[in-house]
Design a protein around this motif. Sequence first.
Motif, PDB file in Angstrom:
ATOM      1  N   TYR A  63      40.127  20.565  36.370  1.00 50.45           N
ATOM      2  CA  TYR A  63      40.711  21.307  35.255  1.00 50.45           C
ATOM      3  C   TYR A  63      41.984  20.638  34.770  1.00 50.45           C
ATOM      4  O   TYR A  63      42.590  19.801  35.456  1.00 50.45           O
ATOM      5  N   SER A  88      32.185  19.248  27.771  1.00 52.43           N
ATOM      6  CA  SER A  88      33.341  19.156  28.653  1.00 52.43           C
ATOM      7  C   SER A  88      34.540  19.793  27.975  1.00 52.43           C
ATOM      8  O   SER A  88      34.948  19.357  26.892  1.00 52.43           O
ATOM      9  N   ILE A  90      37.606  19.660  28.998  1.00 53.43           N
ATOM     10  CA  ILE A  90      38.741  18.727  29.040  1.00 53.43           C
ATOM     11  C   ILE A  90      38.641  17.714  27.899  1.00 53.43           C
ATOM     12  O   ILE A  90      39.639  17.380  27.257  1.00 53.43           O
ATOM     13  N   LYS A  91      37.430  17.222  27.611  1.00 51.08           N
ATOM     14  CA  LYS A  91      37.277  16.267  26.514  1.00 51.08           C
ATOM     15  C   LYS A  91      37.518  16.913  25.157  1.00 51.08           C
ATOM     16  O   LYS A  91      37.843  16.230  24.184  1.00 51.08           O
ATOM     17  N   ASP A 113      36.516  22.007  33.364  1.00 59.42           N
ATOM     18  CA  ASP A 113      35.189  21.411  33.210  1.00 59.42           C
ATOM     19  C   ASP A 113      34.209  22.185  34.089  1.00 59.42           C
ATOM     20  O   ASP A 113      34.249  22.094  35.320  1.00 59.42           O
ATOM     21  N   GLN A 114      33.374  22.970  33.446  1.00 56.87           N
ATOM     22  CA  GLN A 114      32.384  23.780  34.156  1.00 56.87           C
ATOM     23  C   GLN A 114      31.526  22.896  35.059  1.00 56.87           C
ATOM     24  O   GLN A 114      31.262  21.729  34.739  1.00 56.87           O
ATOM     25  N   VAL A 117      29.569  19.266  34.221  1.00 55.43           N
ATOM     26  CA  VAL A 117      30.045  18.479  33.085  1.00 55.43           C
ATOM     27  C   VAL A 117      31.333  17.754  33.458  1.00 55.43           C
ATOM     28  O   VAL A 117      32.016  18.110  34.417  1.00 55.43           O
ATOM     29  N   GLY A 118      31.684  16.739  32.652  1.00 54.03           N
ATOM     30  CA  GLY A 118      32.928  16.005  32.877  1.00 54.03           C
ATOM     31  C   GLY A 118      32.961  15.375  34.253  1.00 54.03           C
ATOM     32  O   GLY A 118      32.062  14.636  34.642  1.00 54.03           O
ATOM     33  N   SER A 120      33.261  17.395  36.972  1.00 54.12           N
ATOM     34  CA  SER A 120      32.879  18.479  37.885  1.00 54.12           C
ATOM     35  C   SER A 120      31.397  18.381  38.233  1.00 54.12           C
ATOM     36  O   SER A 120      30.553  19.056  37.628  1.00 54.12           O
ATOM     37  N   PRO A 122      29.057  16.040  37.602  1.00 51.96           N
ATOM     38  CA  PRO A 122      28.376  15.885  36.309  1.00 51.96           C
ATOM     39  C   PRO A 122      26.871  15.699  36.431  1.00 51.96           C
ATOM     40  O   PRO A 122      26.382  15.043  37.341  1.00 51.96           O
TER      41      PRO A 122
END
Length: 495
Positions: A63, A88, A90-91, A113-114, A117-118, A120, A122
């Motif tokens: 996060y 994402s 964060i993105k 970031d769930q 995704v990102g 986390s 991915p």
Amino acid sequence: MPFPARRAWTLAAALALSAPLAHAAGSLKPCRIDGIPNELQCGSLQRPLDPARPDGPKIDVHYLVVPALARNKQPDAVLVLAGGPGQSAIKLASRVMPRLSRLNNRRDIVFIDQRGVGRSAPLDCPDDSKLPVAEQLDDTARYARIDACRVALEKLPYGRDGGLGFFTTTLAMQDMDAIREQLGVPQWNLFGASYGTRAALEYLRLFPTKARRTVIDGVAPPDMVLPASFSTDGQAALDKLFEANAKTHPTLKADWHQLLASLPREVSVQQPLTGVPERFRLERNLLLSAVRGPLYQPSLASALPAAIEAAARDGNFAGLFGLTSAFGSSPSLRLAMGMHFSVVCAEDVPRLAEATDPPGADFRTANAEMYTRVCKTWPRGAVSPGFYKIAPAPSPVLLLSGGADPATPPRHGERVAQALGVTDKARVQHIVVPEAGHGVMPVGCMRDLIFRFIDAKTDGTALPQDAACATRIPRPVAFQPIQPPESATPQGATK
């Protein structure tokens, strides 16, 4: 969903980093992300992949915290829930922050970031957007790429033995509440867009006392059955486009049906992202996809009448494919397709047989058929029956819908608003901006309205909000290509 624009950050933001969230000093570290020039704060929390097996595989959920500018900040941070499913958060931060700048004066803004995704755990599939168009369009090749992605993901430490089934919305919201505890935030102010609205509704169901205020923009409720509603709502938005342009483009609907009737056909276009000229066989489903994307943004949809006419009358498809590449081409909007399928295969596809939405006359059932095919082999997570039920709002909720939205039009927001307000209508307000597309927050004064809603001192003064400044905004006028005068003679030419 898109949140365009940026803003310059002040030195105060850097100074505020010296006072991180009280209970998270040990878990937060200075960091930087693309699009925001300042040093921010990043953290992660280790979570069990399967909560029923706390000693089993673990994943790290990452996060980002954008600290409040003021030292005397409010304790209730804003949590941004990304769309997709598969975006994402964060993105998206650099795109969203300009819309939340006033809230950021006295509140931390948190992007998680769930899972899936990102960074986390991915579940990314290879990006095929630059493949030759013919290869992108070939159904056999497309399904082979998806199957290959699934096989690769199942080899990951968190993908083995059915691990792809542990990326549901419910488990993700449990992660987010655990991060709330780690950060020492007593209550979140939730802001969810598109699929993020489904996530917000699930968070409210699971942790009703931990949400102070909630904004859901482009409402995608848990009972929506995405593959079915895509067809119904996409058709409604397309029909509305025809209606809105009936005076200036009286033959637009006829041109569209003429174009559909001409398929399949060989066409020549430039690959939208590479610019390489290609010739391929255009099928019905691709044409519908090319039209559906621009409908998300009225500014892009305003160019559809001219693009459809050029394709139907002159066989010129450059405009249609150019609009498709303009929509969603930013890397920050790209989806982690493995996570996307894990969510939709668990939460939506099993309910397709119960879906009551009639398929669109043009869009038909192609979308539902695609997801059904993919989900036959995709590991499916468990979903509680309670997930599909919307409980009365435990705190004020502001719902936003765009009247021209092809994905989450007002009919979904109306149903959710009714369920949330069943015991106290004063806690719920549904604002419809008639000519907005997918995502109302970027429209006009909506950022200030959202600020007033969240910043209100008491629940009683949070609602209702006056949205007249946005609801009166007209649809963008149809784009008209500039035509050179018939009598014009090119320079150097002779008559």
